[in-house]
Write an enzyme that holds these catalytic residues in place. Structure first.
Site, mmCIF file in Angstrom:
data_model
loop_
_atom_site.group_PDB
_atom_site.id
_atom_site.type_symbol
_atom_site.label_atom_id
_atom_site.label_comp_id
_atom_site.label_asym_id
_atom_site.label_seq_id
_atom_site.Cartn_x
_atom_site.Cartn_y
_atom_site.Cartn_z
ATOM 1 N N ASN A 19 6.707 4.906 11.338
ATOM 2 C CA ASN A 19 7.985 4.756 10.092
ATOM 3 C C ASN A 19 8.180 6.102 9.754
ATOM 4 O O ASN A 19 7.353 6.774 8.954
ATOM 5 C CB ASN A 19 7.530 3.867 8.961
ATOM 6 C CG ASN A 19 8.418 3.831 7.840
ATOM 7 O OD1 ASN A 19 9.683 4.609 8.104
ATOM 8 N ND2 ASN A 19 8.049 3.252 6.830
ATOM 9 N N ASP A 78 2.026 -0.074 3.758
ATOM 10 C CA ASP A 78 1.950 -1.524 3.961
ATOM 11 C C ASP A 78 3.236 -2.078 4.468
ATOM 12 O O ASP A 78 3.082 -3.422 4.974
ATOM 13 C CB ASP A 78 1.230 -2.045 2.761
ATOM 14 C CG ASP A 78 -0.289 -1.725 2.513
ATOM 15 O OD1 ASP A 78 -1.000 -2.052 3.512
ATOM 16 O OD2 ASP A 78 -0.490 -1.328 1.341
ATOM 17 N N GLY A 109 1.540 6.169 4.222
ATOM 18 C CA GLY A 109 2.372 5.669 3.333
ATOM 19 C C GLY A 109 2.021 6.142 1.959
ATOM 20 O O GLY A 109 1.143 6.720 1.804
ATOM 21 N N GLY A 111 1.614 3.602 -0.149
ATOM 22 C CA GLY A 111 0.608 2.297 -0.442
ATOM 23 C C GLY A 111 -0.055 1.922 0.966
ATOM 24 O O GLY A 111 0.540 1.597 1.648
ATOM 25 N N GLY A 347 4.260 -5.077 -1.531
ATOM 26 C CA GLY A 347 4.858 -3.733 -1.863
ATOM 27 C C GLY A 347 6.313 -3.805 -1.564
ATOM 28 O O GLY A 347 7.136 -2.861 -1.665
ATOM 29 N N GLU A 348 6.786 -5.059 -1.007
ATOM 30 C CA GLU A 348 8.378 -5.063 -0.517
ATOM 31 C C GLU A 348 9.048 -5.606 -1.626
ATOM 32 O O GLU A 348 8.603 -6.755 -2.093
ATOM 33 C CB GLU A 348 8.447 -5.615 0.874
ATOM 34 C CG GLU A 348 7.845 -5.010 2.012
ATOM 35 C CD GLU A 348 8.306 -3.566 2.417
ATOM 36 O OE1 GLU A 348 9.612 -3.648 2.544
ATOM 37 O OE2 GLU A 348 7.569 -2.617 2.264
#
Ligand code: ADP
Ligand code: MG
Length: 369
Positions: A19, A78, A109, A111, A347-348
């Site tokens: 990512n 995550d 990331g 998290g 976390g989204e």
């Protein structure tokens, strides 16, 4: 995770997803510098792909050739594992796909909960070595329903001050993981009540019983491989398991405990113990006991107590604080009262509306040391 099984597979065939926007945006460099040499030295076969948009990893996992790889390695936070589990779950043979394909996270990331829990580190090189040596382990996954959508969650569901600190700080990404602490402190000074209706299918609510359950389950007597075989034998369909408690649209089951939510400060449901560095938020959480650990804290506790809670987490004293309610549960439903706000799933950010969750024992597979 304590309960990995089998012997470590040599020369793993890995689908690596990067990512480019995870954390401070350096996933690609971290992978090339610290991970690729170790995976190459271990004769892993790697196939690297960079995600091009949000949701891309869902599509990749949904259409990946399951026979060509042993694991999907996410170089991200995550967010990518969340997409990967959902992509695998979307296949017509979702349950089989989730049992077959292991998922792991190289921590790139802000998290990186999955790496802390499964591989015990935040170093990309140590995590790479751990992946080389890692074992397949079943992991409970949670179905989340909102209106008529159903998604899978592997880490956490939150509402209240933690969801706000996590999702309301996107503007300060440059801070890295510090943005969660910063967000928490800012909110603590502003507003701390998040009213909601809450009902829980409770399995245990006594802290001593929860600790005993943890000790028994974490002991050697439990054999996750036998457990997986048992689960596979009992479930008839290759598809995702059906929802035992229906969806958030159905009538509330009668035997659920209704928890007063008028003064909710923090609702946090965890499927793994560690949420971020030094934050063992759910010390009694187990990877595949088929139960989620739910923490609720009233928003009316004093700011001093809230701060104390935060500082007690690293030492593990948080669990026993009288203002912290902990339940082990199979399902819950939460209906926010306010018009806007944040609900965080792994976390989204998801729509700010009623949601219901239920857990499926050992549905997913992770690589674990
Ligand atoms: P962090 O821990 O910093 O939040 P994550 O890896 O969790 O990092 O990713 C954050 C978000 O980035 C996730 O919601 C994911 O869907 C999204 N994402 C993944 N790839 C891309 C991309 N190429 N462009 C934009 N967003 C992406
Ligand atoms: Mg569990």
């Amino acid at each position: 995770l304590e309960s990995a099984y089998g012997s470590a597979q040599r020369k793993k065939r890995l689908k690596v997803l990067i990512n480019p926007f995870g954390g401070k945006g350096s996933a690609s460099n971290l992978y090339k510098t610290y991970a690729a040499p170790i995976l190459a030295a271990a004769c892993c076969q790697v196939d690297v792909q960079t995600t091009e948009y949000r949701g891309h990893a869902i599509e990749i996992a949904e259409h990946l050739d399951l026979d060509a790889y042993d694991a999907i390695i996410c170089c991200s936070g995550d967010g990518l594992p969340y997409e990967v589990f959902n992509g695998l779950g979307k296949r017509p043979n979702g349950r089989e796909a989730l049992a077959k394909m292991a998922v792991a996270l190289l921590p790139c990331g802000s998290g990186n909960g999955m790496t802390w829990n499964c591989l015990g580190t935040e170093s990309v090189s140590v995590a790479s070595l751990a992946i080389v040596k890692a074992l397949r382990t079943p992991l409970d996954l949670v179905s989340v329903t909102q209106k008529n959508s159903r998604t899978l969650s592997f880490l956490s569901q939150s509402f209240g001050i933690i969801a706000d600190s996590d999702l309301g700080t996107d503007n300060v990404r440059w801070m890295g993981a510090q943005r969660f602490t910063y967000g928490f402190l800012v909110r603590l000074m502003q507003r701390t009540i998040y009213p909601c209706d809450l009902a829980i299918k409770v399995e245990m609510n006594d802290k001593k019983a929860i600790k005993d359950h943890y000790r028994t389950y974490a002991s050697q007597e439990y054999d996750p491989l036998a457990e997986r075989i048992r689960l596979e034998a009992t479930s008839q369909s290759p598809a995702l398991p059906e929802l035992e408690y229906g969806t958030v649209e159905d009538e509330l089951p009668k035997d659920w405990e209704v928890v007063p939510g008028q003064n909710m400060g923090n609702f946090y449901s965890g499927n793994m113990a560690i949420m971020s560095k030094d934050t063992n938020f759910f010390p009694a959480s187990l990877p595949n006991d088929g139960l989620m650990d739910i923490v609720t804290i009233d928003g009316t506790v004093s700011r001093t107590t809230s701060l104390k809670m935060m500082t007690e987490i690293p030492a593990g004293r948080f669990f026993d604080m009288p203002d912290v309610a902990i339940r082990k549960a199979r399902a819950f439903r939460l209906v926010p009262h306010d018009k806007d706000g944040y609900i965080s799933i792994d976390g989204e950010k998801v729509p700010f509306e009623a949601f219901q969750c239920e857990i499926h024992q050992g549905l997913g597979t992770v690589l674990s040391k």
